[in-house]
Design a protein around this motif. Structure first.
Motif, PDB file in Angstrom:
ATOM      1  N   ILE A 122       1.450   3.427  -3.756  1.00 14.23           N
ATOM      2  CA  ILE A 122       0.894   4.616  -4.417  1.00 14.23           C
ATOM      3  C   ILE A 122       1.049   5.841  -3.509  1.00 14.23           C
ATOM      4  O   ILE A 122       1.416   6.928  -3.981  1.00 14.23           O
ATOM      5  CB  ILE A 122      -0.596   4.370  -4.785  1.00 14.23           C
ATOM      6  N   ALA A 187      -4.993   8.182  -0.938  1.00 12.74           N
ATOM      7  CA  ALA A 187      -4.358   7.094  -1.694  1.00 12.74           C
ATOM      8  C   ALA A 187      -4.686   5.748  -1.054  1.00 12.74           C
ATOM      9  O   ALA A 187      -3.808   4.930  -0.770  1.00 12.74           O
ATOM     10  CB  ALA A 187      -2.846   7.313  -1.761  1.00 12.74           C
ATOM     11  N   SER A 189      -8.509   3.010  -0.509  1.00 13.66           N
ATOM     12  CA  SER A 189      -9.931   2.862  -0.813  1.00 13.66           C
ATOM     13  C   SER A 189     -10.718   2.954   0.483  1.00 13.66           C
ATOM     14  O   SER A 189     -11.163   1.946   1.023  1.00 13.66           O
ATOM     15  CB  SER A 189     -10.177   1.514  -1.510  1.00 13.66           C
ATOM     16  N   SER A 190     -10.853   4.163   1.013  1.00 12.30           N
ATOM     17  CA  SER A 190     -11.516   4.327   2.308  1.00 12.30           C
ATOM     18  C   SER A 190     -12.395   5.578   2.314  1.00 12.30           C
ATOM     19  O   SER A 190     -11.900   6.705   2.155  1.00 12.30           O
ATOM     20  CB  SER A 190     -10.446   4.422   3.413  1.00 12.30           C
ATOM     21  N   PHE A 210      -8.024   9.784  -4.980  1.00 13.93           N
ATOM     22  CA  PHE A 210      -7.207   8.979  -5.896  1.00 13.93           C
ATOM     23  C   PHE A 210      -7.622   7.514  -5.891  1.00 13.93           C
ATOM     24  O   PHE A 210      -7.600   6.854  -6.908  1.00 13.93           O
ATOM     25  CB  PHE A 210      -5.727   9.118  -5.522  1.00 13.93           C
ATOM     26  N   ALA A 236      -9.483  11.063 -10.097  1.00  9.67           N
ATOM     27  CA  ALA A 236      -8.261  10.699 -10.828  1.00  9.67           C
ATOM     28  C   ALA A 236      -8.459   9.302 -11.372  1.00  9.67           C
ATOM     29  O   ALA A 236      -8.809   8.389 -10.619  1.00  9.67           O
ATOM     30  CB  ALA A 236      -7.052  10.722  -9.904  1.00  9.67           C
ATOM     31  N   ALA A 238      -6.533   6.515 -13.981  1.00 13.17           N
ATOM     32  CA  ALA A 238      -5.528   6.008 -14.931  1.00 13.17           C
ATOM     33  C   ALA A 238      -4.614   7.136 -15.439  1.00 13.17           C
ATOM     34  O   ALA A 238      -4.375   8.121 -14.723  1.00 13.17           O
ATOM     35  CB  ALA A 238      -6.204   5.242 -16.058  1.00 13.17           C
TER      36      ALA A 238
HETATM   37  N1  LIG Z   1      -6.425   6.812  -9.754  1.00  9.01           N
HETATM   38  C1  LIG Z   1      -5.609   5.930 -10.265  1.00  9.01           C
HETATM   39  O1  LIG Z   1      -5.242   6.020 -11.421  1.00  9.01           O
HETATM   40  C2  LIG Z   1      -5.067   4.839  -9.406  1.00  9.01           C
HETATM   41  C3  LIG Z   1      -3.966   4.084  -9.854  1.00  9.01           C
HETATM   42  C4  LIG Z   1      -3.437   3.117  -9.008  1.00  9.01           C
HETATM   43  C5  LIG Z   1      -3.990   2.879  -7.750  1.00  9.01           C
HETATM   44  N2  LIG Z   1      -5.071   3.632  -7.351  1.00  9.01           N
HETATM   45  C6  LIG Z   1      -5.647   3.452  -6.005  1.00  9.01           C
HETATM   46  O2  LIG Z   1      -4.732   3.952  -5.045  1.00  9.01           O
HETATM   47  C7  LIG Z   1      -4.967   3.328  -3.789  1.00  9.01           C
HETATM   48  C8  LIG Z   1      -3.642   2.884  -3.164  1.00  9.01           C
HETATM   49  O3  LIG Z   1      -3.011   1.902  -3.948  1.00  9.01           O
HETATM   50  P1  LIG Z   1      -1.839   0.977  -3.323  1.00  9.01           P
HETATM   51  O4  LIG Z   1      -1.397   0.062  -4.393  1.00  9.01           O
HETATM   52  O5  LIG Z   1      -0.847   1.839  -2.645  1.00  9.01           O
HETATM   53  O6  LIG Z   1      -2.699   0.172  -2.232  1.00  9.01           O
HETATM   54  P2  LIG Z   1      -2.209  -0.556  -0.894  1.00  9.01           P
HETATM   55  O7  LIG Z   1      -3.353  -1.406  -0.475  1.00  9.01           O
HETATM   56  O8  LIG Z   1      -0.865  -1.154  -1.062  1.00  9.01           O
HETATM   57  O9  LIG Z   1      -2.028   0.639   0.145  1.00  9.01           O
HETATM   58  C9  LIG Z   1      -3.098   1.304   0.727  1.00  9.01           C
HETATM   59  C10 LIG Z   1      -2.689   1.659   2.150  1.00  9.01           C
HETATM   60  O10 LIG Z   1      -3.703   2.485   2.701  1.00  9.01           O
HETATM   61  C11 LIG Z   1      -3.888   2.137   4.054  1.00  9.01           C
HETATM   62  N3  LIG Z   1      -5.211   2.608   4.462  1.00  9.01           N
HETATM   63  C12 LIG Z   1      -6.423   2.026   4.276  1.00  9.01           C
HETATM   64  N4  LIG Z   1      -7.401   2.770   4.839  1.00  9.01           N
HETATM   65  C13 LIG Z   1      -6.789   3.846   5.389  1.00  9.01           C
HETATM   66  C14 LIG Z   1      -7.254   4.974   6.109  1.00  9.01           C
HETATM   67  N5  LIG Z   1      -8.543   5.145   6.386  1.00  9.01           N
HETATM   68  N6  LIG Z   1      -6.349   5.891   6.516  1.00  9.01           N
HETATM   69  C15 LIG Z   1      -5.035   5.740   6.237  1.00  9.01           C
HETATM   70  N7  LIG Z   1      -4.542   4.685   5.563  1.00  9.01           N
HETATM   71  C16 LIG Z   1      -5.404   3.757   5.151  1.00  9.01           C
HETATM   72  C17 LIG Z   1      -3.690   0.637   4.089  1.00  9.01           C
HETATM   73  O11 LIG Z   1      -3.304   0.221   5.373  1.00  9.01           O
HETATM   74  C18 LIG Z   1      -2.557   0.444   3.066  1.00  9.01           C
HETATM   75  O12 LIG Z   1      -1.297   0.491   3.699  1.00  9.01           O
HETATM   76  C19 LIG Z   1      -5.944   2.184  -4.072  1.00  9.01           C
HETATM   77  O13 LIG Z   1      -7.225   2.610  -3.673  1.00  9.01           O
HETATM   78  C20 LIG Z   1      -5.880   2.021  -5.580  1.00  9.01           C
HETATM   79  O14 LIG Z   1      -7.068   1.507  -6.123  1.00  9.01           O
HETATM   80  C21 LIG Z   1      -5.606   4.603  -8.153  1.00  9.01           C
END
Ligand SMILES: NC(=O)c1ccc[n+]([C@@H]2O[C@H](COP(=O)([O-])OP(=O)(O)OC[C@H]3O[C@@H](n4cnc5c(N)ncnc54)[C@H](O)[C@@H]3O)[C@@H](O)[C@H]2O)c1
Ligand SMILES: [Zn+2]
Length: 292
Positions: A122, A187, A189-190, A210, A236, A238
Protein backbone atom coordinates in the motif's frame (compact mmCIF):
# COMPACT_ATOMS: atom_id res chain seq x y z
CA UNK A 1 -14.57 -17.49 1.75
CA UNK A 2 -12.21 -14.49 1.88
CA UNK A 3 -10.63 -12.61 -1.05
CA UNK A 4 -11.70 -9.10 -2.05
CA UNK A 5 -9.06 -8.20 -4.66
CA UNK A 6 -10.36 -10.25 -7.54
CA UNK A 7 -10.96 -10.68 -11.24
CA UNK A 8 -13.10 -13.33 -12.89
CA UNK A 9 -14.96 -14.45 -15.98
CA UNK A 10 -18.77 -14.43 -16.20
CA UNK A 11 -19.88 -18.05 -16.51
CA UNK A 12 -23.53 -17.96 -15.54
CA UNK A 13 -26.27 -15.36 -15.84
CA UNK A 14 -28.72 -14.07 -13.30
CA UNK A 15 -31.56 -11.65 -13.96
CA UNK A 16 -29.46 -8.75 -12.64
CA UNK A 17 -26.63 -9.25 -15.13
CA UNK A 18 -28.11 -6.87 -17.72
CA UNK A 19 -25.05 -4.97 -18.94
CA UNK A 20 -22.66 -7.90 -19.17
CA UNK A 21 -22.23 -10.99 -21.31
CA UNK A 22 -21.02 -14.48 -20.59
CA UNK A 23 -17.28 -14.81 -21.14
CA UNK A 24 -16.52 -11.21 -20.21
CA UNK A 25 -13.88 -10.53 -17.56
CA UNK A 26 -14.95 -8.35 -14.66
CA UNK A 27 -13.76 -7.03 -11.34
CA UNK A 28 -16.05 -6.12 -8.47
CA UNK A 29 -15.73 -3.14 -6.14
CA UNK A 30 -15.98 -5.21 -2.96
CA UNK A 31 -17.65 -2.66 -0.65
CA UNK A 32 -21.32 -2.58 -1.65
CA UNK A 33 -23.54 0.18 -0.33
CA UNK A 34 -27.29 0.11 0.32
CA UNK A 35 -28.01 2.41 -2.61
CA UNK A 36 -30.54 4.48 -0.65
CA UNK A 37 -28.72 6.50 2.04
CA UNK A 38 -27.32 10.03 1.49
CA UNK A 39 -23.75 8.71 1.14
CA UNK A 40 -24.75 6.15 -1.50
CA UNK A 41 -26.87 8.68 -3.38
CA UNK A 42 -23.98 11.15 -3.56
CA UNK A 43 -21.55 8.50 -4.81
CA UNK A 44 -19.80 7.97 -1.47
CA UNK A 45 -21.00 4.40 -1.02
CA UNK A 46 -17.73 3.51 0.77
CA UNK A 47 -19.14 5.45 3.74
CA UNK A 48 -22.54 3.70 3.77
CA UNK A 49 -23.40 2.52 7.27
CA UNK A 50 -24.97 -0.62 5.82
CA UNK A 51 -21.89 -1.47 3.76
CA UNK A 52 -21.56 -5.15 2.93
CA UNK A 53 -18.24 -6.30 1.54
CA UNK A 54 -17.22 -9.21 -0.67
CA UNK A 55 -14.79 -11.42 1.21
CA UNK A 56 -16.39 -10.35 4.52
CA UNK A 57 -20.23 -10.42 4.54
CA UNK A 58 -20.33 -12.04 1.07
CA UNK A 59 -18.20 -14.99 -0.05
CA UNK A 60 -14.99 -13.81 -1.71
CA UNK A 61 -12.72 -14.61 -4.60
CA UNK A 62 -10.50 -17.44 -3.31
CA UNK A 63 -12.72 -19.98 -5.06
CA UNK A 64 -13.29 -21.53 -8.47
CA UNK A 65 -16.76 -20.01 -8.64
CA UNK A 66 -18.06 -16.92 -6.91
CA UNK A 67 -21.53 -15.44 -6.90
CA UNK A 68 -21.64 -11.70 -7.49
CA UNK A 69 -24.40 -10.40 -5.22
CA UNK A 70 -27.36 -8.79 -7.08
CA UNK A 71 -26.73 -5.59 -5.09
CA UNK A 72 -23.27 -5.33 -6.71
CA UNK A 73 -24.91 -5.14 -10.14
CA UNK A 74 -27.61 -2.78 -8.88
CA UNK A 75 -25.09 -0.34 -7.32
CA UNK A 76 -22.69 -0.34 -10.29
CA UNK A 77 -19.96 -2.26 -8.45
CA UNK A 78 -19.23 -4.61 -11.37
CA UNK A 79 -16.62 -3.30 -13.82
CA UNK A 80 -15.57 -4.69 -17.18
CA UNK A 81 -11.82 -5.35 -17.41
CA UNK A 82 -10.24 -3.33 -20.25
CA UNK A 83 -8.36 -5.24 -22.99
CA UNK A 84 -4.70 -5.95 -22.40
CA UNK A 85 -4.78 -6.32 -18.62
CA UNK A 86 -3.79 -9.58 -16.96
CA UNK A 87 -6.14 -11.01 -14.33
CA UNK A 88 -3.58 -10.12 -11.67
CA UNK A 89 -3.28 -6.48 -12.74
CA UNK A 90 -7.07 -6.16 -12.90
CA UNK A 91 -7.44 -7.62 -9.40
CA UNK A 92 -5.06 -4.95 -8.11
CA UNK A 93 -7.40 -2.17 -9.25
CA UNK A 94 -9.07 -2.54 -5.85
CA UNK A 95 -6.14 -1.44 -3.63
CA UNK A 96 -5.32 1.28 -6.19
CA UNK A 97 -8.90 2.52 -5.87
CA UNK A 98 -8.48 2.73 -2.08
CA UNK A 99 -5.30 4.76 -2.60
CA UNK A 100 -7.12 7.04 -5.06
CA UNK A 101 -9.80 7.50 -2.39
CA UNK A 102 -7.21 8.38 0.28
CA UNK A 103 -5.33 10.79 -1.98
CA UNK A 104 -8.49 12.52 -3.22
CA UNK A 105 -8.59 14.40 0.09
CA UNK A 106 -4.84 15.17 0.03
CA UNK A 107 -4.74 17.08 -3.26
CA UNK A 108 -1.20 15.95 -4.03
CA UNK A 109 0.14 18.35 -6.63
CA UNK A 110 3.31 19.57 -8.28
CA UNK A 111 5.93 20.78 -5.87
CA UNK A 112 4.56 18.79 -2.95
CA UNK A 113 6.92 16.82 -0.76
CA UNK A 114 5.13 13.65 0.31
CA UNK A 115 6.15 11.35 3.17
CA UNK A 116 4.79 7.82 3.36
CA UNK A 117 5.03 5.72 6.52
CA UNK A 118 5.26 2.02 5.66
CA UNK A 119 6.99 0.34 2.74
CA UNK A 120 4.39 -2.37 2.21
CA UNK A 121 2.40 -2.79 -0.99
CA UNK A 122 0.00 0.00 0.00
CA UNK A 123 2.88 2.38 0.76
CA UNK A 124 4.28 1.59 -2.71
CA UNK A 125 0.94 2.34 -4.37
CA UNK A 126 0.75 5.65 -2.51
CA UNK A 127 4.26 6.49 -3.71
CA UNK A 128 3.38 5.60 -7.32
CA UNK A 129 0.21 7.71 -7.20
CA UNK A 130 1.95 10.67 -5.54
CA UNK A 131 4.62 10.65 -8.28
CA UNK A 132 1.91 10.36 -10.92
CA UNK A 133 0.18 13.34 -9.29
CA UNK A 134 3.32 15.43 -9.83
CA UNK A 135 4.82 15.50 -6.36
CA UNK A 136 8.36 16.82 -6.25
CA UNK A 137 9.79 14.35 -3.80
CA UNK A 138 8.50 11.18 -2.12
CA UNK A 139 10.09 10.11 1.16
CA UNK A 140 9.37 6.56 2.23
CA UNK A 141 9.74 6.00 5.95
CA UNK A 142 10.19 2.34 6.74
CA UNK A 143 11.55 0.13 9.45
CA UNK A 144 12.08 -2.97 7.36
CA UNK A 145 15.41 -2.32 5.61
CA UNK A 146 15.18 -5.29 3.25
CA UNK A 147 11.68 -4.33 2.13
CA UNK A 148 12.64 -0.67 1.73
CA UNK A 149 15.62 -1.60 -0.45
CA UNK A 150 13.30 -3.68 -2.64
CA UNK A 151 10.98 -0.70 -2.93
CA UNK A 152 13.88 1.53 -3.98
CA UNK A 153 14.59 -0.90 -6.84
CA UNK A 154 10.93 -0.78 -7.92
CA UNK A 155 10.46 2.99 -7.50
CA UNK A 156 13.93 4.56 -7.97
CA UNK A 157 12.63 8.13 -7.52
CA UNK A 158 11.81 7.67 -3.83
CA UNK A 159 14.10 8.69 -0.96
CA UNK A 160 14.35 6.14 1.86
CA UNK A 161 14.25 7.12 5.52
CA UNK A 162 15.00 4.41 8.09
CA UNK A 163 12.82 4.89 11.17
CA UNK A 164 14.68 2.26 13.22
CA UNK A 165 17.58 4.68 13.74
CA UNK A 166 15.50 6.77 16.13
CA UNK A 167 13.71 10.09 15.77
CA UNK A 168 13.16 10.84 12.07
CA UNK A 169 12.22 14.51 12.50
CA UNK A 170 15.69 16.01 12.04
CA UNK A 171 16.36 13.91 8.95
CA UNK A 172 13.00 14.88 7.43
CA UNK A 173 13.62 18.58 8.15
CA UNK A 174 17.03 18.20 6.48
CA UNK A 175 15.37 16.74 3.40
CA UNK A 176 12.76 19.50 3.20
CA UNK A 177 14.83 22.69 3.68
CA UNK A 178 13.65 22.79 7.28
CA UNK A 179 9.99 23.09 6.28
CA UNK A 180 8.59 19.63 6.87
CA UNK A 181 6.42 17.69 4.43
CA UNK A 182 3.36 18.99 2.58
CA UNK A 183 1.63 15.63 2.69
CA UNK A 184 2.09 12.70 5.10
CA UNK A 185 0.42 9.36 4.50
CA UNK A 186 0.36 6.81 7.32
CA UNK A 187 0.26 3.56 5.33
CA UNK A 188 0.70 1.25 8.32
CA UNK A 189 -1.24 0.42 11.47
CA UNK A 190 0.92 2.40 13.88
CA UNK A 191 -0.09 5.08 16.38
CA UNK A 192 3.56 6.13 16.69
CA UNK A 193 3.64 6.81 12.95
CA UNK A 194 0.48 8.93 13.28
CA UNK A 195 2.23 10.96 16.00
CA UNK A 196 5.30 11.40 13.80
CA UNK A 197 3.18 12.44 10.81
CA UNK A 198 2.01 15.50 12.78
CA UNK A 199 5.57 16.20 13.99
CA UNK A 200 7.10 16.22 10.49
CA UNK A 201 4.26 18.14 8.82
CA UNK A 202 4.86 21.59 7.31
CA UNK A 203 2.40 24.37 8.03
CA UNK A 204 -0.95 23.67 6.31
CA UNK A 205 0.10 20.09 5.50
CA UNK A 206 -2.44 17.37 4.71
CA UNK A 207 -2.22 14.07 6.56
CA UNK A 208 -3.95 10.78 5.74
CA UNK A 209 -4.56 8.21 8.47
CA UNK A 210 -4.77 5.53 5.80
CA UNK A 211 -4.12 2.55 8.05
CA UNK A 212 -6.58 1.96 10.85
CA UNK A 213 -5.38 0.88 14.31
CA UNK A 214 -6.61 -2.28 16.00
CA UNK A 215 -8.85 -1.61 19.00
CA UNK A 216 -9.19 1.81 20.59
CA UNK A 217 -7.04 4.52 18.98
CA UNK A 218 -7.11 7.56 21.26
CA UNK A 219 -4.31 9.96 22.11
CA UNK A 220 -1.85 9.71 19.22
CA UNK A 221 -2.38 13.14 17.66
CA UNK A 222 -1.12 16.37 19.26
CA UNK A 223 -4.09 18.68 18.79
CA UNK A 224 -2.19 21.88 19.60
CA UNK A 225 0.30 21.19 16.82
CA UNK A 226 -2.63 20.55 14.48
CA UNK A 227 -4.10 23.86 15.65
CA UNK A 228 -1.01 26.03 15.26
CA UNK A 229 0.24 24.48 12.00
CA UNK A 230 -3.29 24.51 10.52
CA UNK A 231 -3.01 20.86 9.54
CA UNK A 232 -5.74 18.87 7.80
CA UNK A 233 -6.08 15.32 9.04
CA UNK A 234 -8.05 12.95 6.84
CA UNK A 235 -9.36 9.45 7.25
CA UNK A 236 -9.70 6.96 4.40
CA UNK A 237 -11.92 3.95 4.11
CA UNK A 238 -12.25 1.54 1.17
CA UNK A 239 -13.27 2.88 -2.25
CA UNK A 240 -16.21 3.60 -4.54
CA UNK A 241 -17.17 1.91 -7.83
CA UNK A 242 -16.13 5.08 -9.71
CA UNK A 243 -12.67 5.01 -8.09
CA UNK A 244 -12.34 1.36 -9.13
CA UNK A 245 -13.10 2.34 -12.73
CA UNK A 246 -10.49 5.11 -12.51
CA UNK A 247 -7.98 2.59 -11.19
CA UNK A 248 -8.64 0.13 -14.03
CA UNK A 249 -8.24 2.96 -16.53
CA UNK A 250 -4.89 4.05 -15.04
CA UNK A 251 -3.55 0.51 -15.25
CA UNK A 252 -4.92 0.00 -18.78
CA UNK A 253 -3.28 3.24 -19.93
CA UNK A 254 0.01 1.89 -18.52
CA UNK A 255 0.32 4.90 -16.22
CA UNK A 256 0.86 2.42 -13.40
CA UNK A 257 2.91 -0.74 -13.70
CA UNK A 258 1.51 -3.24 -11.22
CA UNK A 259 2.90 -6.38 -12.85
CA UNK A 260 6.26 -5.72 -11.12
CA UNK A 261 4.62 -6.22 -7.70
CA UNK A 262 3.22 -9.65 -8.54
CA UNK A 263 5.97 -11.94 -7.32
CA UNK A 264 4.32 -15.32 -7.92
CA UNK A 265 1.14 -17.13 -8.97
CA UNK A 266 -0.15 -20.19 -7.15
CA UNK A 267 -3.05 -22.56 -7.84
CA UNK A 268 -5.96 -22.43 -5.40
CA UNK A 269 -4.89 -25.81 -3.95
CA UNK A 270 -1.65 -24.13 -2.72
CA UNK A 271 -3.27 -21.11 -1.11
CA UNK A 272 -1.95 -21.94 2.36
CA UNK A 273 1.61 -22.08 1.03
CA UNK A 274 0.97 -18.73 -0.64
CA UNK A 275 -0.07 -17.13 2.65
CA UNK A 276 2.86 -18.65 4.55
CA UNK A 277 5.32 -17.47 1.93
CA UNK A 278 3.82 -14.00 1.85
CA UNK A 279 4.30 -13.69 5.61
CA UNK A 280 7.81 -15.11 5.69
CA UNK A 281 9.56 -13.85 2.59
CA UNK A 282 8.26 -10.31 2.54
CA UNK A 283 6.96 -10.53 -0.99
CA UNK A 284 4.52 -7.91 -2.25
CA UNK A 285 1.73 -9.88 -3.93
CA UNK A 286 1.07 -13.53 -4.76
CA UNK A 287 -1.79 -14.24 -7.16
CA UNK A 288 -4.04 -17.21 -6.53
CA UNK A 289 -5.35 -18.61 -9.81
CA UNK A 290 -8.13 -21.22 -9.48
CA UNK A 291 -7.88 -22.14 -13.19
CA UNK A 292 -4.49 -23.85 -12.69
N1 LIG B 1 -7.93 2.93 3.93
C1 LIG B 1 -8.04 1.88 3.16
O1 LIG B 1 -8.94 1.81 2.35
C2 LIG B 1 -7.03 0.79 3.24
C3 LIG B 1 -6.97 -0.17 2.22
C4 LIG B 1 -5.97 -1.14 2.27
C5 LIG B 1 -5.05 -1.17 3.33
N2 LIG B 1 -5.15 -0.21 4.31
C6 LIG B 1 -4.17 -0.17 5.41
O2 LIG B 1 -2.92 0.25 4.89
C7 LIG B 1 -1.87 -0.22 5.73
C8 LIG B 1 -0.74 -0.82 4.89
O3 LIG B 1 -1.18 -1.96 4.19
P1 LIG B 1 -0.12 -3.02 3.58
O4 LIG B 1 -0.90 -4.08 2.92
O5 LIG B 1 0.91 -2.28 2.81
O6 LIG B 1 0.52 -3.57 4.94
P2 LIG B 1 1.95 -4.25 5.19
O7 LIG B 1 1.86 -4.85 6.55
O8 LIG B 1 2.36 -5.08 4.04
O9 LIG B 1 2.96 -3.01 5.23
C9 LIG B 1 3.03 -2.13 6.30
C10 LIG B 1 4.49 -1.73 6.45
O10 LIG B 1 4.56 -0.70 7.42
C11 LIG B 1 5.72 -0.89 8.20
N3 LIG B 1 5.53 -0.17 9.46
C12 LIG B 1 4.86 -0.55 10.58
N4 LIG B 1 4.96 0.40 11.54
C13 LIG B 1 5.70 1.40 11.01
C14 LIG B 1 6.15 2.64 11.51
N5 LIG B 1 5.87 3.05 12.74
N6 LIG B 1 6.89 3.43 10.69
C15 LIG B 1 7.19 3.03 9.44
N7 LIG B 1 6.79 1.85 8.92
C16 LIG B 1 6.07 1.05 9.70
C17 LIG B 1 5.84 -2.39 8.33
O11 LIG B 1 7.18 -2.75 8.59
C18 LIG B 1 5.39 -2.86 6.93
O12 LIG B 1 6.49 -2.97 6.06
C19 LIG B 1 -2.52 -1.20 6.71
O13 LIG B 1 -2.70 -0.53 7.93
C20 LIG B 1 -3.87 -1.50 6.06
O14 LIG B 1 -4.85 -1.85 7.00
C21 LIG B 1 -6.11 0.76 4.28
ZN1 LIG C 1 -25.96 3.44 1.76
Amino acid sequence: VIGHELCGEMVETGAEMRDFELGQRVTVTPAIGCGRCPDCITGRSNLCTELKTIGFQFDGGFAELMEIPPSAFAQGNVNLVPEGLSNGEAALAEPIACVINGQELLHVGSGDIVAIFGSGFIGCLHAEMALLGGSEKVLMIGRNAAKSEQVKQLIPRITLVDSRKGDIREEILGLTSGRGVDVAIVACSSGAAQTDAVRIAANRARISLFGGLPGEALGFLDSNTIHYKELSINGAHASTPEQNRQALELIAQKKLDLAKYINKTYPLSKIETAFTELGRKKLFKIMVDPSF
